[in-house]
Design an enzyme around this catalytic site. Structure first.
Site, PDB file in Angstrom:
ATOM      1  N   ILE A  98       0.882  -1.174   0.000  1.00  0.00           N
ATOM      2  CA  ILE A  98       0.000   0.000   0.000  1.00  0.00           C
ATOM      3  C   ILE A  98       0.915   1.219   0.000  1.00  0.00           C
ATOM      4  CG2 ILE A  98      -0.389  -0.248   2.505  1.00  0.00           C
ATOM      5  CD1 ILE A  98      -3.200   1.055   2.000  1.00  0.00           C
ATOM      6  N   TYR A  99       0.812   1.981  -1.044  1.00  0.00           N
ATOM      7  CA  TYR A  99       1.754   3.089  -1.256  1.00  0.00           C
ATOM      8  C   TYR A  99       1.029   4.310  -1.801  1.00  0.00           C
ATOM      9  CZ  TYR A  99       5.685   0.037  -0.445  1.00  0.00           C
ATOM     10  OH  TYR A  99       6.584  -0.805   0.166  1.00  0.00           O
ATOM     11  N   GLY A 110      -4.226   6.868   1.827  1.00  0.00           N
ATOM     12  CA  GLY A 110      -3.905   5.513   2.282  1.00  0.00           C
ATOM     13  C   GLY A 110      -5.055   4.925   3.080  1.00  0.00           C
ATOM     14  N   ASN A 137       9.498   0.727  10.174  1.00  0.00           N
ATOM     15  CA  ASN A 137       8.534   1.634   9.534  1.00  0.00           C
ATOM     16  C   ASN A 137       7.429   2.004  10.537  1.00  0.00           C
ATOM     17  OD1 ASN A 137       6.865   3.053   7.834  1.00  0.00           O
ATOM     18  ND2 ASN A 137       6.716   1.457   6.265  1.00  0.00           N
ATOM     19  N   ASN A 139       5.801   4.839  11.065  1.00  0.00           N
ATOM     20  CA  ASN A 139       4.651   5.584  10.527  1.00  0.00           C
ATOM     21  C   ASN A 139       3.558   4.629  10.074  1.00  0.00           C
ATOM     22  OD1 ASN A 139       5.010   8.298  10.718  1.00  0.00           O
ATOM     23  ND2 ASN A 139       6.115   8.493   8.766  1.00  0.00           N
ATOM     24  N   TYR A 144      -1.578   1.418  10.659  1.00  0.00           N
ATOM     25  CA  TYR A 144      -2.332   0.154  10.734  1.00  0.00           C
ATOM     26  C   TYR A 144      -2.986  -0.020  12.110  1.00  0.00           C
ATOM     27  CZ  TYR A 144       0.356  -0.880   6.529  1.00  0.00           C
ATOM     28  OH  TYR A 144       0.915  -0.818   5.280  1.00  0.00           O
TER      29      TYR A 144
HETATM   30  C1  LIG Z   1       1.628   4.386   4.916  1.00  0.00           C
HETATM   31  C2  LIG Z   1       0.860   5.138   3.838  1.00  0.00           C
HETATM   32  C3  LIG Z   1       0.312   4.166   2.784  1.00  0.00           C
HETATM   33  C4  LIG Z   1      -0.333   5.831   4.509  1.00  0.00           C
HETATM   34  O1  LIG Z   1      -1.020   6.575   3.509  1.00  0.00           O
HETATM   35  P1  LIG Z   1      -1.420   8.108   3.775  1.00  0.00           P
HETATM   36  O2  LIG Z   1      -2.329   8.524   2.693  1.00  0.00           O
HETATM   37  O3  LIG Z   1      -0.200   8.922   4.024  1.00  0.00           O
HETATM   38  O4  LIG Z   1      -2.194   7.878   5.120  1.00  0.00           O
HETATM   39  P2  LIG Z   1      -3.305   8.753   5.836  1.00  0.00           P
HETATM   40  O5  LIG Z   1      -3.290  10.176   5.363  1.00  0.00           O
HETATM   41  O6  LIG Z   1      -4.557   8.002   5.719  1.00  0.00           O
HETATM   42  O7  LIG Z   1      -2.774   8.686   7.329  1.00  0.00           O
HETATM   43  C5  LIG Z   1      -1.480   9.118   7.541  1.00  0.00           C
HETATM   44  C6  LIG Z   1      -1.148   9.017   8.953  1.00  0.00           C
HETATM   45  O8  LIG Z   1       0.239   8.783   9.015  1.00  0.00           O
HETATM   46  C7  LIG Z   1       0.915  10.000   9.307  1.00  0.00           C
HETATM   47  N1  LIG Z   1       1.809  10.185   8.172  1.00  0.00           N
HETATM   48  C8  LIG Z   1       2.569   9.214   7.686  1.00  0.00           C
HETATM   49  N2  LIG Z   1       3.340   9.673   6.714  1.00  0.00           N
HETATM   50  C9  LIG Z   1       3.031  10.956   6.535  1.00  0.00           C
HETATM   51  C10 LIG Z   1       3.506  11.958   5.665  1.00  0.00           C
HETATM   52  N3  LIG Z   1       4.498  11.732   4.801  1.00  0.00           N
HETATM   53  N4  LIG Z   1       2.952  13.172   5.727  1.00  0.00           N
HETATM   54  C11 LIG Z   1       1.996  13.418   6.630  1.00  0.00           C
HETATM   55  N5  LIG Z   1       1.528  12.504   7.486  1.00  0.00           N
HETATM   56  C12 LIG Z   1       2.050  11.272   7.456  1.00  0.00           C
HETATM   57  C13 LIG Z   1      -0.127  11.069   9.507  1.00  0.00           C
HETATM   58  O9  LIG Z   1       0.221  11.769  10.690  1.00  0.00           O
HETATM   59  C14 LIG Z   1      -1.414  10.302   9.656  1.00  0.00           C
HETATM   60  O10 LIG Z   1      -1.655   9.996  10.984  1.00  0.00           O
HETATM   61  P3  LIG Z   1      -2.829  10.749  11.784  1.00  0.00           P
HETATM   62  O11 LIG Z   1      -4.112  10.496  11.039  1.00  0.00           O
HETATM   63  O12 LIG Z   1      -2.781  10.091  13.124  1.00  0.00           O
HETATM   64  O13 LIG Z   1      -2.449  12.184  11.787  1.00  0.00           O
HETATM   65  C15 LIG Z   1       1.706   6.236   3.149  1.00  0.00           C
HETATM   66  O14 LIG Z   1       2.144   7.163   4.118  1.00  0.00           O
HETATM   67  C16 LIG Z   1       2.896   5.689   2.393  1.00  0.00           C
HETATM   68  O15 LIG Z   1       2.809   5.361   1.212  1.00  0.00           O
HETATM   69  N6  LIG Z   1       4.049   5.603   3.074  1.00  0.00           N
HETATM   70  C17 LIG Z   1       5.299   5.172   2.432  1.00  0.00           C
HETATM   71  C18 LIG Z   1       5.263   3.727   2.021  1.00  0.00           C
HETATM   72  C19 LIG Z   1       4.883   2.790   3.121  1.00  0.00           C
HETATM   73  O16 LIG Z   1       5.427   2.852   4.220  1.00  0.00           O
HETATM   74  N7  LIG Z   1       3.954   1.896   2.802  1.00  0.00           N
HETATM   75  C20 LIG Z   1       3.537   0.856   3.698  1.00  0.00           C
HETATM   76  C21 LIG Z   1       4.466  -0.300   3.588  1.00  0.00           C
HETATM   77  S1  LIG Z   1       4.026  -1.560   4.759  1.00  0.00           S
END
Ligand SMILES: CC(C)(COP(=O)(O)OP(=O)(O)OC[C@H]1O[C@@H](n2cnc3c(N)ncnc32)[C@H](O)[C@@H]1OP(=O)(O)O)[C@@H](O)C(=O)NCCC(=O)NCCS
Length: 174
Positions: A98-99, A110, A137, A139, A144
């Site tokens: 999930i990215y 996400g 990881n 974050n 999750y």
């Molecule tokens: C993990 C991931 C899929 C979540 O998607 P997302 O659209 O950023 O997620 P959401 O907006 O729904 O929620 C983000 C949450 O993570 C935090 N966060 C993580 N990365 C962030 C970023 N780069 N910018 C801002 N907030 C971030 C936020 O604080 C938020 O938490 P909160 O609701 O408690 O404030 C995305 O951050 C991602 O692609 N990360 C890099 C790749 C990765 O780690 N994938 C998972 C592999 S197991």
């Protein structure tokens, strides 16, 4: 704030778009945290056009794009049955990837992709949905946990010659 997205099924003809999004999001997230040679060894095998095309053509794997203004900004890969990297239960789905593009993170994109996967699993009467997340990881682990996934084990994952540990997390659905 939540940015509305459209979720579309990724078809084999979308392989080039998927390849470019997969590489970009993976590199942005993890390249700086890995040894360059190990990272290159892994990505040169995991993210090829041939490999992604084979995964797209496998009926037990499904990819979905998160789309904004006709552009994919994220994706999720779901594995059924034998394509799961562990368990391989017929009444479970693995969220293998999930990215979201770095520039679009933190806008609940996400979250909408994960909700889509959970709703799908519930509609298909699955017992649980699960995933593996790199132990460093934090974050993603928080993301999750907020969605009620709980730790249920670990498995190893090779990035080149570097053995890494993934924490396994699951959400019971029944
Ligand atoms: C993990 C991931 C899929 C979540 O998607 P997302 O659209 O950023 O997620 P959401 O907006 O729904 O929620 C983000 C949450 O993570 C935090 N966060 C993580 N990365 C962030 C970023 N780069 N910018 C801002 N907030 C971030 C936020 O604080 C938020 O938490 P909160 O609701 O408690 O404030 C995305 O951050 C991602 O692609 N990360 C890099 C790749 C990765 O780690 N994938 C998972 C592999 S197991």
């Amino acid at each position: 704030m939540s940015t509305p997205i459209t979720i579309t099924s990724v078809r084999p003809s979308d392989v080039d778009q998927l390849l470019s999004l997969s590489r970009k999001t993976f590199y942005d997230a993890f390249e700086h945290l890995n040894n360059p040679a190990d990272f290159e060894a892994y990505t040169s095998v995991a993210f090829t056009r041939e490999k992604l095309l084979a995964e797209l053509e496998n009926p037990d794997s499904q990819f979905y794009f998160a789309v904004i203004d006709n552009e994919p900004v994220g994706y999720v890969k779901l594995n059924y049955r034998n394509t799961q990297t562990e368990f391989k239960d017929t009444d479970a789905i693995e969220v293998e990837r999930i990215y979201v593009l770095a520039s679009q993170q933190g806008k609940k994109i996400g979250n909408q992709l994960l909700d889509f996967a959970i709703d799908k699993a519930i509609k298909e009467d699955m017992k649980y949905i699960w995933l593996g997340v790199w132990e460093h990881n934090h974050n993603a682990q928080r993301f999750y946990a907020r969605n009620d996934f709980v730790e249920c084990g670990s498995h190893h994952f090779w990035v080149g010659n570097d053995q890494q540990t993934d924490i396994l997390m699951k959400k019971e659905l029944r």
